[in-house]
Design a protein around this motif. Structure first.
Motif, PDB file in Angstrom:
ATOM      1  N   PHE A 135      51.545 -33.950  -8.753  1.00  0.00           N
ATOM      2  CA  PHE A 135      51.273 -34.344 -10.147  1.00  0.00           C
ATOM      3  C   PHE A 135      50.261 -33.426 -10.810  1.00  0.00           C
ATOM      4  O   PHE A 135      50.386 -33.074 -11.990  1.00  0.00           O
ATOM      5  N   TYR A 136      49.243 -33.007 -10.077  1.00  0.00           N
ATOM      6  CA  TYR A 136      48.168 -32.185 -10.658  1.00  0.00           C
ATOM      7  C   TYR A 136      48.603 -30.735 -10.886  1.00  0.00           C
ATOM      8  O   TYR A 136      47.852 -29.947 -11.457  1.00  0.00           O
ATOM      9  N   LYS A 137      49.817 -30.409 -10.440  1.00  0.00           N
ATOM     10  CA  LYS A 137      50.353 -29.069 -10.668  1.00  0.00           C
ATOM     11  C   LYS A 137      51.220 -28.996 -11.926  1.00  0.00           C
ATOM     12  O   LYS A 137      51.700 -27.920 -12.280  1.00  0.00           O
ATOM     13  N   HIS A 138      51.403 -30.128 -12.580  1.00  0.00           N
ATOM     14  CA  HIS A 138      52.203 -30.132 -13.801  1.00  0.00           C
ATOM     15  C   HIS A 138      51.506 -29.298 -14.866  1.00  0.00           C
ATOM     16  O   HIS A 138      50.281 -29.396 -15.048  1.00  0.00           O
ATOM     17  N   PRO A 139      52.263 -28.482 -15.595  1.00  0.00           N
ATOM     18  CA  PRO A 139      51.642 -27.632 -16.636  1.00  0.00           C
ATOM     19  C   PRO A 139      50.814 -28.412 -17.655  1.00  0.00           C
ATOM     20  O   PRO A 139      49.825 -27.896 -18.176  1.00  0.00           O
ATOM     21  N   ALA A 140      51.193 -29.664 -17.914  1.00  0.00           N
ATOM     22  CA  ALA A 140      50.459 -30.459 -18.902  1.00  0.00           C
ATOM     23  C   ALA A 140      49.042 -30.785 -18.452  1.00  0.00           C
ATOM     24  O   ALA A 140      48.180 -31.116 -19.282  1.00  0.00           O
ATOM     25  N   LEU A 141      48.788 -30.691 -17.147  1.00  0.00           N
ATOM     26  CA  LEU A 141      47.455 -30.986 -16.610  1.00  0.00           C
ATOM     27  C   LEU A 141      46.712 -29.736 -16.161  1.00  0.00           C
ATOM     28  O   LEU A 141      45.626 -29.833 -15.576  1.00  0.00           O
ATOM     29  N   ALA A 142      47.273 -28.589 -16.458  1.00  0.00           N
ATOM     30  CA  ALA A 142      46.697 -27.329 -15.964  1.00  0.00           C
ATOM     31  C   ALA A 142      45.238 -27.151 -16.355  1.00  0.00           C
ATOM     32  O   ALA A 142      44.439 -26.595 -15.599  1.00  0.00           O
ATOM     33  N   ASN A 143      44.881 -27.638 -17.540  1.00  0.00           N
ATOM     34  CA  ASN A 143      43.518 -27.457 -18.034  1.00  0.00           C
ATOM     35  C   ASN A 143      42.735 -28.767 -18.053  1.00  0.00           C
ATOM     36  O   ASN A 143      41.724 -28.877 -18.753  1.00  0.00           O
ATOM     37  N   THR A 144      43.193 -29.744 -17.284  1.00  0.00           N
ATOM     38  CA  THR A 144      42.521 -31.047 -17.214  1.00  0.00           C
ATOM     39  C   THR A 144      41.848 -31.197 -15.858  1.00  0.00           C
ATOM     40  O   THR A 144      42.420 -30.828 -14.837  1.00  0.00           O
TER      41      THR A 144
END
Length: 393
Positions: A185-194
């Motif tokens: 889940f943490y590799k999803h592009p939407a979370l790249a900068n979170t």
């Protein structure tokens, strides 16, 4: 003189009873301690209490802890893996968390699905919050059964798990979900900068007003992971998880933190049946349907190597390795246990278990209540072991 001796004896008895009383209060093993047992320990978290501690100044509005749009923002999101069909359950969970916490801070919501979200889902969830809502599709390569998994072997394994009363054993999507929550889940592009996230699932309940920025708390106190409920897992669902972990540790002893929680992970005294069936693992784990965490840990080399080792071993499909035991074992071995925080002040329920603080800020749950199910479920609480070996930090 004949009277003095009984008086001295009675005096010694009284002193002995007083020492025993003090020992019961301040010393001895506290393994049976649970939420709501005592007001002084459970009603408030001393680390969040502004009275008597210099850290209390962090509660001031100019330090960014008070509610309001002017609070200093942390790079964080509320995160949900949810289906379109779970819309009503998601709305209920959102209403609870918005009412008790997020309406004061307006952190964004990020929703994930392996299918596109419907316009109805988007419209109705956005209507529950003033914060930004993001709707993301999980890439097929992150969700599909990996190429090294033998489908026939999976089917045979699912039959065995089902015979052992392991829930969701034959549901491919459940195995996919556990794998995704564990290491993708943490590799999803939407979370790249979170950096931080608060995981929220459909149908969960939140009971207590929380008037401080939990993400700021995590960042400023250098906390990696926050939990509310700590349980024993079904050992039949993870028989080779601990042996595979031991294989990994033999290859990478450098990843074990000096202040680890190995005793919590390997305890055999309280539930020896679980330890035996899980081949050395107590099965204690943080119930990850609630977790507030720093994704820097999942992105570390230690966790990345550990997840890849488990992924190749196949247990996410041939057994039913959940993200809860996987996350918990990794945290218990590779992280400083003082960086794991019990959010005792956040009232929470995921059926059938509760974390219900003894606080006037909480409404709708019974203080100290652990389960609304059968009485035998009480023994599934592993928080006493965490308090015993690690503490309440």
């Amino acid at each position: 003189m004949a009277i003095a001796r009984p008086i001295r004896v009675l005096g010694l008895v009284a002193v002995g009873l007083w020492i025993f009383f003090l020992y019961q209060i301040f010393g001895g093993e506290r393994i049976e301690l649970g939420p709501g047992d005592t007001l002084d320990q459970i009603e408030r978290d001393p680390q969040l209490d502004p009275s008597g501690e210099p850290e209390g100044v962090l509660w001031r509005a100019d330090q960014g802890y008070a509610p309001g749009d002017n609070s200093q923002r942390i790079n964080a999101t509320l995160l949900s893996l949810v289906r379109n069909s779970e819309l009503q359950g998601m709305i209920q969970a959102m209403r609870d968390l918005e009412r008790t916490w997020n309406s004061k801070f307006n952190y964004p919501w990020t929703f994930f699905n392996d299918e596109p979200f419907t316009e109805e889902f988007k419209r109705k969830t956005q209507a529950e919050t003033k914060a930004e809502c993001r709707y993301e599709l999980i890439p097929k390569e992150h969700w599909d059964m990996p190429s090294w998994i033998d489908k026939e072997l999976f089917d045979e394994s699912a039959k065995i798990l089902k015979e052992n009363d392991i829930q969701y054993a034959s549901m491919v999507s459940y195995h996919q979900m556990c794998r995704w929550n564990s290491g993708l889940f943490y590799k999803h592009p939407a979370l790249a900068n979170t950096q931080f996230y608060w995981r929220v699932e459909p149908k969960v309940h939140f009971f207590c007003d929380v008037d401080y920025d939990v993400f700021r708390y995590m960042a400023d106190r250098n906390k990696t992971y926050g939990f509310t409920i700590n349980l024993y897992d079904a050992p039949q669902s993870i028989p080779t998880l601990w042996p595979e972990t031991m294989k990994f540790l033999a290859q990478h002893p450098e990843y074990i933190h000096d202040n680890n929680a190995m005793n919590w992970l390997s305890d055999s005294a309280r539930r020896p049946d679980h330890n035996k069936k899980a081949n050395g693992y107590s099965t204690c784990h943080f119930w990850s349907n609630f977790e507030i965490a720093d994704m820097s840990f999942w992105r570390s080399q230690a966790y990345e190597d550990y997840f890849n080792h488990l992924d190749r071993a196949g247990g996410f499909f041939y057994e039913r390795w959940g993200d809860a035991p996987v996350h918990s074992i990794a945290l218990g071995l590779f992280e400083d246990s003082s960086k794991i925080h019990w959010f005792r002040d956040i009232g929470y329920q995921h059926i059938p278990y509760f974390n219900c603080p003894n606080s006037p800020k909480c409404k709708g749950c019974q203080a100290g209540r652990f389960t609304d199910g059968e009485s035998w479920l009480m023994k599934e609480d592993c928080r006493p072991n965490w308090f015993k070996y690690v503490g309440m930090g």
